[in-house]
Design a protein around this motif. Structure first.
Motif, PDB file in Angstrom:
ATOM      1  N   GLY A 165     -40.404  14.132  24.888  1.00 43.65           N
ATOM      2  CA  GLY A 165     -40.693  12.905  24.630  1.00 43.65           C
ATOM      3  C   GLY A 165     -42.312  12.334  24.905  1.00 43.65           C
ATOM      4  N   THR A 172     -46.018  12.027  17.293  1.00 43.26           N
ATOM      5  CA  THR A 172     -45.038  11.165  17.521  1.00 43.26           C
ATOM      6  C   THR A 172     -44.329  10.192  16.623  1.00 43.26           C
ATOM      7  OG1 THR A 172     -46.729   9.699  18.658  1.00 43.26           O
ATOM      8  CG2 THR A 172     -45.949  11.192  20.066  1.00 43.26           C
ATOM      9  N   SER A 211     -37.415   0.395  22.154  1.00 39.37           N
ATOM     10  CA  SER A 211     -38.721   0.738  21.560  1.00 39.37           C
ATOM     11  C   SER A 211     -39.550  -0.255  21.507  1.00 39.37           C
ATOM     12  CB  SER A 211     -38.637   1.693  20.514  1.00 39.37           C
ATOM     13  OG  SER A 211     -37.865   2.774  20.446  1.00 39.37           O
ATOM     14  N   VAL A 246     -32.622   6.990  19.214  1.00 36.72           N
ATOM     15  CA  VAL A 246     -33.855   6.007  19.171  1.00 36.72           C
ATOM     16  C   VAL A 246     -32.976   4.723  19.159  1.00 36.72           C
ATOM     17  CG1 VAL A 246     -35.794   5.048  17.971  1.00 36.72           C
ATOM     18  CG2 VAL A 246     -35.387   7.395  17.936  1.00 36.72           C
ATOM     19  N   THR A 298     -41.960  12.250  15.022  1.00 34.88           N
ATOM     20  CA  THR A 298     -40.930  12.483  15.973  1.00 34.88           C
ATOM     21  C   THR A 298     -39.790  11.470  16.167  1.00 34.88           C
ATOM     22  OG1 THR A 298     -42.359  14.009  17.401  1.00 34.88           O
ATOM     23  CG2 THR A 298     -40.223  13.192  18.348  1.00 34.88           C
ATOM     24  N   THR A 299     -40.245  10.266  16.210  1.00 36.00           N
ATOM     25  CA  THR A 299     -39.577   9.224  16.196  1.00 36.00           C
ATOM     26  C   THR A 299     -38.597   8.863  14.952  1.00 36.00           C
ATOM     27  OG1 THR A 299     -41.123   8.033  17.524  1.00 36.00           O
ATOM     28  CG2 THR A 299     -39.271   6.810  16.553  1.00 36.00           C
ATOM     29  N   ALA A 315     -36.624   9.971  23.202  1.00 32.55           N
ATOM     30  CA  ALA A 315     -36.725   9.573  21.955  1.00 32.55           C
ATOM     31  C   ALA A 315     -37.178   8.271  21.454  1.00 32.55           C
ATOM     32  CB  ALA A 315     -35.606   9.804  20.953  1.00 32.55           C
ATOM     33  N   SER A 316     -36.878   7.205  22.082  1.00 35.27           N
ATOM     34  CA  SER A 316     -37.044   5.929  22.243  1.00 35.27           C
ATOM     35  C   SER A 316     -38.263   5.573  22.786  1.00 35.27           C
ATOM     36  CB  SER A 316     -36.164   4.744  23.059  1.00 35.27           C
ATOM     37  OG  SER A 316     -34.651   5.300  22.765  1.00 35.27           O
ATOM     38  N   GLN A 317     -38.807   6.050  23.748  1.00 35.35           N
ATOM     39  CA  GLN A 317     -40.346   5.944  24.086  1.00 35.35           C
ATOM     40  C   GLN A 317     -41.445   6.422  23.277  1.00 35.35           C
ATOM     41  OE1 GLN A 317     -42.672   7.761  26.340  1.00 35.35           O
ATOM     42  NE2 GLN A 317     -41.524   9.741  24.958  1.00 35.35           N
ATOM     43  N   ALA A 318     -41.177   6.971  22.392  1.00 30.89           N
ATOM     44  CA  ALA A 318     -42.065   7.948  21.415  1.00 30.89           C
ATOM     45  C   ALA A 318     -42.899   6.757  20.583  1.00 30.89           C
ATOM     46  CB  ALA A 318     -41.497   8.875  20.490  1.00 30.89           C
ATOM     47  N   SER A 319     -42.302   5.819  20.272  1.00 29.98           N
ATOM     48  CA  SER A 319     -42.682   4.543  19.342  1.00 29.98           C
ATOM     49  C   SER A 319     -43.720   3.814  20.350  1.00 29.98           C
ATOM     50  CB  SER A 319     -41.850   3.674  18.943  1.00 29.98           C
ATOM     51  OG  SER A 319     -41.112   3.072  20.191  1.00 29.98           O
ATOM     52  N   GLN A 370     -35.928  11.907  15.137  1.00 33.96           N
ATOM     53  CA  GLN A 370     -35.047  11.610  16.016  1.00 33.96           C
ATOM     54  C   GLN A 370     -33.927  10.709  15.824  1.00 33.96           C
ATOM     55  OE1 GLN A 370     -34.346  13.701  18.461  1.00 33.96           O
ATOM     56  NE2 GLN A 370     -36.190  13.978  19.929  1.00 33.96           N
TER      57      GLN A 370
END
Length: 307
Positions: free
Chosen positions: A193, A227, A246, A241, A230-231, A55-59, A234
């Protein structure tokens, strides 16, 4: 030089994360992919729980893709019309994928599904990309002429309703296939992700038959919108997140993507596909090994998992 991540509940070296963001951002701009398929496994290897890593790396994917789109837009290499159709499908897919991810979290099966998804999708796609590109490279080295294959679009593309013109991509097809591709990428974005570029780029080339010159930039445009949604979902639905993680990742991602986009024109297309295929395959295999390797501590808890 360590910093504490409140949601992941672990401490990590922040300069290492900035460098990691820059490297993955460079790869993102070079190949026209979100880079999430590479970032999420590395974060997991660093000890960050899979749900938080996904979830966190989507940003970071959003930031690096935005940087790449800006660069491709200056070259008029982005089809905003078909990208918008794919992004609409991506938003719908993200909504469904986040709810599915929430259900897997409640069942305690999220880690298993993430690992299996990487093994199946990356393993299959990496193998196909590597096989095709190495064949082209070997024929070129041997001086053989690459057999010309007529690039006909599948007949079913013409039989579907809601046909639209996409002048920049040179298409007049139904909006349903690009919408469906975007929706599928949205589901993958929520569960793995990833931006879905490693699937979208081949599909846009070999199924939709878009002009190669606009495929990469258009793929990145769809990835941004999908994305980003998605962020937000999530963070709101699953609280997975980590804003600190991020922020650190996207600092390096923005810079790296710019350099990657500039370097993309210095390599042959088959060489880029071969390298990308190898990377995709290796990441898929590494994630799959986690399912079969006996853990050192059979009774240990993963970081961030409540005891």
């Amino acid at each position: 030089m360590d910093i504490y991540l409140p949601i992941a509940e672990v401490s990590v070296n922040w300069p290492l994360l900035v460098l990691l963001g820059a490297v993955v951002g460079f790869i993102s701009g070079l190949f026209g992919i979100g880079g999430g398929f590479l970032m999420a496994p590395i974060l997991i290897f660093l000890g960050i729980p899979p749900p938080v890593a996904v979830a966190s790396q989507a940003s970071h994917v959003v930031a690096s893709s935005t940087s790449g789109v800006i660069s491709y837009t200056t070259r008029k290499a982005v089809d905003y019309r078909i990208g918008g159709v794919m992004a609409a499908g991506g938003v719908l897919g993200a909504l469904a994928g986040v709810e599915l991810f929430r259900y897997l979290l409640l069942l305690g099966q999220a880690d298993l599904v993430v690992a299996l998804s990487y093994l199946i999708f990356l393993g299959a796609i990496g193998t196909l990309m590597l096989y095709e590109s190495l064949g082209q490279i070997l024929r070129r080295v041997r001086g053989q002429v690459t057999p010309h294959k007529e690039r006909r679009r599948p007949l079913w593309l013409y039989g579907l309703p809601l046909r639209m013109r996409f002048p920049r991509s040179g298409l007049y097809i139904s909006a349903i296939p690009p919408f469906a591709l975007g929706a599928f990428a949205g589901v993958l974005s929520a569960i793995m992700g990833v931006g879905g570029g490693f699937i979208l780029v081949p599909a846009m080339l070999y199924i939709l038959r878009m002009k190669a010159s606009v495929v990469v930039g258009t793929s990145l445009l769809q990835i941004i919108i999908t994305t980003a949604m998605t962020t937000v979902l999530q963070a709101g639905r699953n609280q997975t997140v980590d804003i600190v993680l991020s922020t650190i990742l996207l600092l390096g991602g923005v810079v790296g993507a710019q350099y990657g986009a500039r370097w993309s024109g210095r390599f042959r297309a088959e060489e880029l596909r071969a390298v990308l295929g190898l990377i995709v395959l290796l990441v898929g295999i590494q994630m799959g090994l986690e399912l079969f390797v006996r853990p050192s501590d059979l009774f240990g808890f993963a970081p961030g998992v409540a005891e």
